[in-house]
Write a protein that holds these residues in place. Sequence first.
Motif, PDB file in Angstrom:
ATOM      1  N   SER A 122      71.018  52.064  10.895  1.00  0.00           N
ATOM      2  CA  SER A 122      70.632  51.459  12.170  1.00  0.00           C
ATOM      3  C   SER A 122      71.814  50.763  12.840  1.00  0.00           C
ATOM      4  O   SER A 122      71.990  50.834  14.061  1.00  0.00           O
ATOM      5  CB  SER A 122      69.501  50.457  11.953  1.00  0.00           C
ATOM      6  N   VAL A 134      65.875  50.938  17.899  1.00  0.00           N
ATOM      7  CA  VAL A 134      66.431  51.658  16.748  1.00  0.00           C
ATOM      8  C   VAL A 134      65.885  51.103  15.441  1.00  0.00           C
ATOM      9  O   VAL A 134      65.501  51.862  14.530  1.00  0.00           O
ATOM     10  CB  VAL A 134      67.968  51.588  16.764  1.00  0.00           C
ATOM     11  N   LEU A 144      76.838  52.825  18.219  1.00  0.00           N
ATOM     12  CA  LEU A 144      77.164  54.075  18.906  1.00  0.00           C
ATOM     13  C   LEU A 144      76.469  54.149  20.265  1.00  0.00           C
ATOM     14  O   LEU A 144      77.064  54.573  21.264  1.00  0.00           O
ATOM     15  CB  LEU A 144      76.748  55.262  18.037  1.00  0.00           C
ATOM     16  N   LEU A 145      75.203  53.711  20.319  1.00  0.00           N
ATOM     17  CA  LEU A 145      74.433  53.820  21.548  1.00  0.00           C
ATOM     18  C   LEU A 145      74.722  52.698  22.555  1.00  0.00           C
ATOM     19  O   LEU A 145      74.373  52.838  23.732  1.00  0.00           O
ATOM     20  CB  LEU A 145      72.927  53.819  21.227  1.00  0.00           C
ATOM     21  N   THR A 146      75.321  51.620  22.106  1.00  0.00           N
ATOM     22  CA  THR A 146      75.656  50.533  23.039  1.00  0.00           C
ATOM     23  C   THR A 146      77.106  50.625  23.506  1.00  0.00           C
ATOM     24  O   THR A 146      77.387  50.652  24.713  1.00  0.00           O
ATOM     25  CB  THR A 146      75.417  49.161  22.380  1.00  0.00           C
ATOM     26  N   VAL A 157      68.243  48.268  22.832  1.00  0.00           N
ATOM     27  CA  VAL A 157      68.620  49.413  21.991  1.00  0.00           C
ATOM     28  C   VAL A 157      68.433  49.079  20.518  1.00  0.00           C
ATOM     29  O   VAL A 157      67.887  49.879  19.741  1.00  0.00           O
ATOM     30  CB  VAL A 157      70.075  49.820  22.274  1.00  0.00           C
ATOM     31  N   VAL A 176      74.037  53.438  14.430  1.00  0.00           N
ATOM     32  CA  VAL A 176      73.404  54.036  15.604  1.00  0.00           C
ATOM     33  C   VAL A 176      73.395  53.051  16.776  1.00  0.00           C
ATOM     34  O   VAL A 176      73.655  53.429  17.930  1.00  0.00           O
ATOM     35  CB  VAL A 176      71.972  54.491  15.264  1.00  0.00           C
ATOM     36  N   VAL A 177      73.115  51.785  16.491  1.00  0.00           N
ATOM     37  CA  VAL A 177      73.091  50.778  17.552  1.00  0.00           C
ATOM     38  C   VAL A 177      74.459  50.643  18.205  1.00  0.00           C
ATOM     39  O   VAL A 177      74.581  50.622  19.435  1.00  0.00           O
ATOM     40  CB  VAL A 177      72.612  49.426  16.991  1.00  0.00           C
ATOM     41  N   GLY A 196      79.367  53.141  23.061  1.00  0.00           N
ATOM     42  CA  GLY A 196      79.774  54.447  23.571  1.00  0.00           C
ATOM     43  C   GLY A 196      79.485  54.659  25.044  1.00  0.00           C
ATOM     44  O   GLY A 196      80.409  54.881  25.841  1.00  0.00           O
ATOM     45  N   PRO A 197      78.234  54.578  25.478  1.00  0.00           N
ATOM     46  CA  PRO A 197      77.929  54.805  26.900  1.00  0.00           C
ATOM     47  C   PRO A 197      78.588  53.796  27.838  1.00  0.00           C
ATOM     48  O   PRO A 197      79.040  54.149  28.922  1.00  0.00           O
ATOM     49  CB  PRO A 197      76.406  54.692  26.960  1.00  0.00           C
TER      50      PRO A 197
END
Length: 359
Positions: free
Chosen positions: A83, A73, A89-91, A69, A86-87, A93-94
């Motif tokens: 960045s 990004v 959030l995307l790691t 990820v 976002v990183v 969070g899910p």
Amino acid sequence: MVRLRRGALPAVTAATAATVAWLIAAYLIGHPDPLFAPSAALVVLGESRGRRLRQTTEIVFGVAAGVLVAELVVLALGPGVTSLFVVLLLTVGPLAAAGASNTLITQSAISGLYVVAVAAPQGHLMPFRFVDALIGGAVAIAATQLAVARKPLTPLVDAAQKTYADLADLLADLNKAVGHCDEPAAHAVLDRAHQLNDCVERLHSEALAAGETLRLRVRRRRRLAQVRDVEQTTHQLDHVVGNIWVLARNAVTLTRLHASTPPDLTRALDALASAVRSAGESLASDLVGPGDPDRHAGQADADALEAVRIAAKLLEDEPSLPLSMIIGQIRTTAVDLLRGVGQDDVMSRVDEALGWTPR
């Protein structure tokens, strides 16, 4: 000094595993900055025995997810605060939404942060970090197995023998305190009873570790069923520990009242302690021998039922409330102890020994 000796082997193991992981990643794989290899090895070694296979898998997937990820990004947005946000959030969070473990979330986030802040990709994806995590985990697993390479069940047997011996010794000391109407001694036994849960937890951890070791060895996997039986036994042993704690608490009350102790009570507690010792011998001999586990289990059965029969005689003289509570705990301890050694029809036989008959 004792703590230093106990910590020496884990420290040497951790340092050696981290160094070996670094050397393999740096010189065998050719990664110029194999940071994740020793860090993964240390994280896996920090996990309790019996959970390291799962831990290694989580670390590998965590590092892989975070790195992948982060590199995507950074390639899209470039390095910077945006960045970074976002990183994370995307790691995180899910993974958190999916119910991932804290270890997996932490490893994923740290891996992503490292890529964004320290080692941003130079226009292409680099799979080295994923390989580094795999190397570190594999080295850590290998290091932990070397210590039990020849006798993988020995730590489990030692823990089982110590746990049952501690239980039996505590009952013996409690019997002495009650027999001499010694309130301070009864309080000391009660304090020790609080620590019995730690012994059972160590036994359960050793069972998990032995199962992990046997799963890695094809020729010894037939012993897995025995280890699973030990895991089930620890659940019953938890109940036994709770019963003995309540028994000790009522013994303190009995000694505080300075009531004379009936001889049958000391005989019942002595028989119960013998049952605990026989149960421990049954478990140990079932794992590695020598001895007949069924014979020891039968002896535990006979001693436990004898303890209940002797205690039942005390009910004929309208005992005091603390003494009645002790009799009840002897019965309950016998039930849970015999269930732990796999005896059949335990409840009805114990109730029959107590003199209870169904309508």
